[in-house]
Motif scaffolding. Structure first.
Motif, mmCIF file in Angstrom:
data_model
loop_
_atom_site.group_PDB
_atom_site.id
_atom_site.type_symbol
_atom_site.label_atom_id
_atom_site.label_comp_id
_atom_site.label_asym_id
_atom_site.label_seq_id
_atom_site.Cartn_x
_atom_site.Cartn_y
_atom_site.Cartn_z
ATOM 1 N N ASN A 24 0.814 -1.218 0.000
ATOM 2 C CA ASN A 24 0.000 0.000 0.000
ATOM 3 C C ASN A 24 0.845 1.265 0.000
ATOM 4 O OD1 ASN A 24 -2.436 -1.443 0.169
ATOM 5 N ND2 ASN A 24 -2.129 -1.704 2.366
ATOM 6 N N ARG A 25 2.055 1.175 -0.511
ATOM 7 C CA ARG A 25 2.972 2.315 -0.461
ATOM 8 C C ARG A 25 2.442 3.510 -1.240
ATOM 9 N NH1 ARG A 25 8.605 2.321 0.644
ATOM 10 N NH2 ARG A 25 8.431 0.085 0.736
ATOM 11 N N TYR A 26 1.767 3.281 -2.334
ATOM 12 C CA TYR A 26 1.276 4.385 -3.154
ATOM 13 C C TYR A 26 0.253 5.236 -2.413
ATOM 14 C CZ TYR A 26 -2.978 1.681 -3.942
ATOM 15 O OH TYR A 26 -4.139 0.991 -3.773
ATOM 16 N N LYS A 27 -0.402 4.678 -1.431
ATOM 17 C CA LYS A 27 -1.398 5.439 -0.686
ATOM 18 C C LYS A 27 -0.761 6.455 0.253
ATOM 19 C CE LYS A 27 -4.682 1.626 -0.567
ATOM 20 N NZ LYS A 27 -5.367 0.664 0.309
ATOM 21 N N TYR A 28 0.476 6.197 0.654
ATOM 22 C CA TYR A 28 1.120 7.038 1.656
ATOM 23 C C TYR A 28 2.253 7.890 1.083
ATOM 24 C CZ TYR A 28 -1.391 3.737 4.523
ATOM 25 O OH TYR A 28 -2.377 2.970 5.074
ATOM 26 N N PHE A 29 2.437 7.881 -0.238
ATOM 27 C CA PHE A 29 3.532 8.635 -0.847
ATOM 28 C C PHE A 29 3.197 10.111 -0.886
ATOM 29 C CE2 PHE A 29 5.601 10.553 -4.511
ATOM 30 C CZ PHE A 29 6.922 10.279 -4.213
ATOM 31 N N ARG A 30 4.207 10.938 -0.578
ATOM 32 C CA ARG A 30 4.053 12.385 -0.671
ATOM 33 C C ARG A 30 5.273 12.958 -1.361
ATOM 34 N NH1 ARG A 30 1.517 14.525 4.987
ATOM 35 N NH2 ARG A 30 -0.356 13.284 4.828
ATOM 36 N N TRP A 31 5.035 13.981 -2.171
ATOM 37 C CA TRP A 31 6.150 14.669 -2.806
ATOM 38 C C TRP A 31 6.769 15.628 -1.799
ATOM 39 C CZ3 TRP A 31 8.503 13.198 -6.962
ATOM 40 C CH2 TRP A 31 7.811 12.474 -7.923
ATOM 41 N N THR A 32 8.005 15.362 -1.478
ATOM 42 C CA THR A 32 8.785 16.237 -0.615
ATOM 43 C C THR A 32 10.015 16.656 -1.407
ATOM 44 O OG1 THR A 32 10.022 14.393 0.333
ATOM 45 C CG2 THR A 32 7.984 15.022 1.467
ATOM 46 N N PRO A 33 10.766 17.628 -0.935
ATOM 47 C CA PRO A 33 11.988 17.998 -1.657
ATOM 48 C C PRO A 33 12.959 16.817 -1.824
ATOM 49 C CG PRO A 33 11.435 19.714 -0.105
ATOM 50 C CD PRO A 33 10.486 18.581 0.152
ATOM 51 N N ARG A 34 13.020 15.956 -0.839
ATOM 52 C CA ARG A 34 13.919 14.803 -0.934
ATOM 53 C C ARG A 34 13.465 13.828 -2.016
ATOM 54 N NH1 ARG A 34 14.279 9.591 1.333
ATOM 55 N NH2 ARG A 34 16.426 8.943 1.637
ATOM 56 N N THR A 35 12.178 13.494 -2.046
ATOM 57 C CA THR A 35 11.690 12.558 -3.061
ATOM 58 C C THR A 35 11.763 13.176 -4.451
ATOM 59 O OG1 THR A 35 9.406 13.237 -2.656
ATOM 60 C CG2 THR A 35 10.190 11.299 -1.471
ATOM 61 N N ALA A 36 11.592 14.489 -4.546
ATOM 62 C CA ALA A 36 11.716 15.154 -5.848
ATOM 63 C C ALA A 36 13.149 15.082 -6.360
ATOM 64 C CB ALA A 36 11.260 16.602 -5.731
ATOM 65 N N ARG A 37 14.128 15.305 -5.491
ATOM 66 C CA ARG A 37 15.542 15.201 -5.895
ATOM 67 C C ARG A 37 15.901 13.788 -6.321
ATOM 68 N NH1 ARG A 37 16.450 18.505 -1.382
ATOM 69 N NH2 ARG A 37 16.987 16.674 -0.163
ATOM 70 N N ILE A 38 15.464 12.801 -5.569
ATOM 71 C CA ILE A 38 15.767 11.412 -5.905
ATOM 72 C C ILE A 38 15.125 11.035 -7.243
ATOM 73 C CG2 ILE A 38 15.338 9.017 -5.207
ATOM 74 C CD1 ILE A 38 15.631 9.988 -2.291
ATOM 75 N N THR A 39 13.875 11.440 -7.446
ATOM 76 C CA THR A 39 13.188 11.150 -8.706
ATOM 77 C C THR A 39 13.878 11.834 -9.875
ATOM 78 O OG1 THR A 39 11.116 10.932 -7.516
ATOM 79 C CG2 THR A 39 10.973 11.263 -9.890
ATOM 80 N N PHE A 40 14.278 13.087 -9.702
ATOM 81 C CA PHE A 40 14.987 13.815 -10.748
ATOM 82 C C PHE A 40 16.299 13.120 -11.084
ATOM 83 C CE2 PHE A 40 18.048 17.082 -12.036
ATOM 84 C CZ PHE A 40 17.404 17.563 -13.160
ATOM 85 N N ALA A 41 17.013 12.667 -10.058
ATOM 86 C CA ALA A 41 18.302 12.011 -10.288
ATOM 87 C C ALA A 41 18.131 10.714 -11.063
ATOM 88 C CB ALA A 41 18.997 11.744 -8.956
ATOM 89 N N TYR A 42 17.157 9.903 -10.701
ATOM 90 C CA TYR A 42 16.981 8.616 -11.368
ATOM 91 C C TYR A 42 16.270 8.721 -12.711
ATOM 92 C CZ TYR A 42 18.776 5.989 -7.454
ATOM 93 O OH TYR A 42 19.598 5.469 -6.506
ATOM 94 N N ALA A 43 15.470 9.766 -12.913
ATOM 95 C CA ALA A 43 14.718 9.876 -14.161
ATOM 96 C C ALA A 43 15.440 10.701 -15.216
ATOM 97 C CB ALA A 43 13.349 10.486 -13.886
ATOM 98 N N VAL A 45 19.093 12.514 -14.569
ATOM 99 C CA VAL A 45 20.548 12.602 -14.468
ATOM 100 C C VAL A 45 21.221 11.290 -14.849
ATOM 101 C CG1 VAL A 45 22.458 13.021 -12.886
ATOM 102 C CG2 VAL A 45 20.422 14.443 -12.769
ATOM 103 N N VAL A 46 20.775 10.182 -14.296
ATOM 104 C CA VAL A 46 21.417 8.892 -14.583
ATOM 105 C C VAL A 46 21.284 8.508 -16.063
ATOM 106 C CG1 VAL A 46 21.362 6.426 -14.047
ATOM 107 C CG2 VAL A 46 21.244 8.090 -12.211
ATOM 108 N N PRO A 47 20.098 8.600 -16.693
ATOM 109 C CA PRO A 47 20.034 8.302 -18.127
ATOM 110 C C PRO A 47 20.859 9.261 -18.976
ATOM 111 C CG PRO A 47 17.851 8.186 -17.188
ATOM 112 C CD PRO A 47 18.744 8.754 -16.140
ATOM 113 N N ALA A 48 20.962 10.526 -18.556
ATOM 114 C CA ALA A 48 21.777 11.479 -19.309
ATOM 115 C C ALA A 48 23.254 11.094 -19.264
ATOM 116 C CB ALA A 48 21.579 12.884 -18.754
ATOM 117 N N ILE A 49 23.734 10.678 -18.119
ATOM 118 C CA ILE A 49 25.139 10.260 -17.994
ATOM 119 C C ILE A 49 25.401 9.010 -18.824
ATOM 120 C CG2 ILE A 49 26.839 9.356 -16.361
ATOM 121 C CD1 ILE A 49 25.638 11.268 -14.288
ATOM 122 N N VAL A 50 24.507 8.037 -18.732
ATOM 123 C CA VAL A 50 24.668 6.807 -19.516
ATOM 124 C C VAL A 50 24.601 7.111 -21.006
ATOM 125 C CG1 VAL A 50 23.620 4.569 -20.039
ATOM 126 C CG2 VAL A 50 23.843 5.311 -17.679
ATOM 127 N N GLY A 51 23.694 7.984 -21.414
ATOM 128 C CA GLY A 51 23.591 8.365 -22.820
ATOM 129 C C GLY A 51 24.821 9.097 -23.310
#
Length: 75
Positions: A24-43, A45-51
């Motif tokens: 039930n993790r999706y029910k309790y997820f909230r966008w915080t500055p930390r989750t936004a940074r992690i999402t930005f990095a994985y969505a 930054v990492v593909p840009a470096i690999v590309g």
């Protein structure tokens, strides 16, 4: 063969809570500055470096028809 419930195990309450939380993790997820940074990095930054690495090394290495002592780099 006494008893009918030998197959049942006592469940640990901590594991049951963890299982419920992960399913039930999706029910309790909230966008915080930390989750936004992690999402930005994985969505982005990492593909840009690999590309970038893939683009810079495209065609540089050829592993087919090489013999011992031959150089792997084409240029």
């Amino acid at each position: 063969m006494a008893g009918l419930e030998h197959y049942k195990l006592a469940q640990d309450p901590a594991f049951v809570r963890l299982s419920n939380m992960t399913s039930n993790r999706y029910k309790y997820f909230r966008w915080t500055p930390r989750t936004a940074r992690i999402t930005f990095a994985y969505a982005i930054v990492v593909p840009a470096i690999v590309g970038y690495i893939a683009y810079k090394t495209d065609g540089k290495y050829d592993f087919r028809a090489k013999r011992r002592g031959d150089d792997m780099r084409e240029f």
